[in-house]
Design a protein around this motif. Structure first.
Motif, short mmCIF file in Angstrom:
data_model
loop_
_atom_site.label_atom_id
_atom_site.label_comp_id
_atom_site.label_asym_id
_atom_site.label_seq_id
_atom_site.Cartn_x
_atom_site.Cartn_y
_atom_site.Cartn_z
N SER A 19 0.84 -1.20 0.00
CA SER A 19 0.00 0.00 0.00
C SER A 19 0.87 1.25 0.00
CB SER A 19 -0.95 0.01 1.20
OG SER A 19 -0.22 0.13 2.39
N VAL A 20 0.37 2.26 -0.68
CA VAL A 20 1.01 3.56 -0.73
C VAL A 20 0.03 4.53 -0.07
CG1 VAL A 20 1.94 5.38 -2.22
CG2 VAL A 20 2.16 2.97 -2.88
N PRO A 21 0.35 5.04 1.12
CA PRO A 21 -0.59 5.93 1.81
C PRO A 21 -0.72 7.28 1.10
CG PRO A 21 1.45 5.79 3.03
CD PRO A 21 1.57 4.84 1.87
N TYR A 22 -1.85 7.92 1.31
CA TYR A 22 -2.08 9.26 0.76
C TYR A 22 -1.38 10.28 1.64
CZ TYR A 22 -4.43 13.62 -0.33
OH TYR A 22 -4.69 14.91 -0.67
N GLY A 161 -7.59 8.36 -0.29
CA GLY A 161 -7.33 7.11 0.42
C GLY A 161 -6.00 6.52 -0.04
N SER A 162 -5.71 5.31 0.44
CA SER A 162 -4.47 4.64 0.08
C SER A 162 -4.59 3.95 -1.27
CB SER A 162 -4.10 3.60 1.15
OG SER A 162 -3.79 4.25 2.35
N LEU A 163 -3.46 3.77 -1.92
CA LEU A 163 -3.35 3.06 -3.19
C LEU A 163 -2.77 1.68 -2.88
CD1 LEU A 163 -3.44 3.27 -6.31
CD2 LEU A 163 -1.14 4.25 -6.19
N TYR A 164 -3.44 0.62 -3.35
CA TYR A 164 -3.03 -0.76 -3.07
C TYR A 164 -2.65 -1.47 -4.36
CZ TYR A 164 -5.12 -0.16 1.52
OH TYR A 164 -5.41 0.29 2.77
N PHE A 165 -1.60 -2.28 -4.30
CA PHE A 165 -1.21 -3.17 -5.38
C PHE A 165 -1.30 -4.58 -4.81
CE2 PHE A 165 0.80 0.86 -6.12
CZ PHE A 165 0.55 1.08 -7.46
N GLY A 166 -2.12 -5.43 -5.42
CA GLY A 166 -2.36 -6.78 -4.91
C GLY A 166 -3.72 -6.85 -4.25
N SER A 167 -3.86 -7.70 -3.25
CA SER A 167 -5.17 -7.94 -2.63
C SER A 167 -5.63 -6.77 -1.77
CB SER A 167 -5.13 -9.21 -1.78
OG SER A 167 -4.34 -9.00 -0.64
#
Length: 189
Positions: A19-22, A161-167
């Motif tokens: 996750s990449v937080p905002y 919000g956060s950016l997610y890669f994967g589940s």
């Protein structure tokens, strides 16, 4: 767009994510790109949405946008789906269909939002790009676009919000490798 062999990558299974937080001082992304390789297909009986590749959550609601890899039958073919959800139902989607996705070769997926105005009405154009290249040639270059009137729905793309890669949550993620993740706050040309 060129392909080069990379020596480092992030390996994910269906339950892991990054996750990449905002950050409030940063403008929200308008273009997100990731390079991925996978040979594993999430069966449709396990998840109707397939494998989640990218997801961006709206900070204070059940609204988000996401990019999924969905198998289409047997073999290595599948669809890349982009979904915008506002509240409890899917509000808009677009797909790049019948692409060779599950062959463990590197692919680039980019989702981009561009705002434009016509007859004093604001519109948002969402474009999904799927590309694969070898050292000496372009193997696959597909795209699809969706144009919507600018609204609270399309503003989900400018989420805080956060950016997610994967589940994320109960949606299984890609089981494979990620590399060269890029996030821009401007549309790509």
């Amino acid at each position: 767009f060129t392909y080069t062999t990379q020596t480092s990558q992030l390996n994910l299974n269906t339950t892991s994510n990054v996750s990449v937080p905002y950050y409030p001082a940063s403008p929200p992304p308008t273009s997100v790109q990731v390079r991925f390789a996978t040979q594993y297909q999430v069966p449709a009986s396990t998840s109707a949405t397939g494998s989640q590749l990218i997801r961006m959550n709206e900070s204070a609601s059940n609204s988000y946008w996401q990019v999924n890899l969905l198998p289409t039958g047997t073999g290595s073919y599948g669809d890349v789906n982009f979904i915008i959800q506002s509240g409890s139902s899917t509000s808009a989607s677009l797909s790049v269909t019948s692409s060779v996705l599950f062959d463990n070769d590197w692919k680039n997926v980019t989702i981009q939002k561009e705002r434009f105005q016509s007859a004093s009405i604001d519109y948002d154009r969402f474009t999904l790009y799927v590309k694969e290249a070898a050292t000496d040639r372009l193997i696959m270059d597909q795209s699809a676009s969706l144009i919507l009137t600018a609204s609270n729905l399309t503003n989900v793309f400018t989420s805080t919000g956060s950016l997610y890669f994967g589940s994320y949550g109960s949606t299984p993620g890609i089981s494979g490798a990620l590399d060269e993740v890029r996030v821009w706050n401007t549309a790509l040309s």
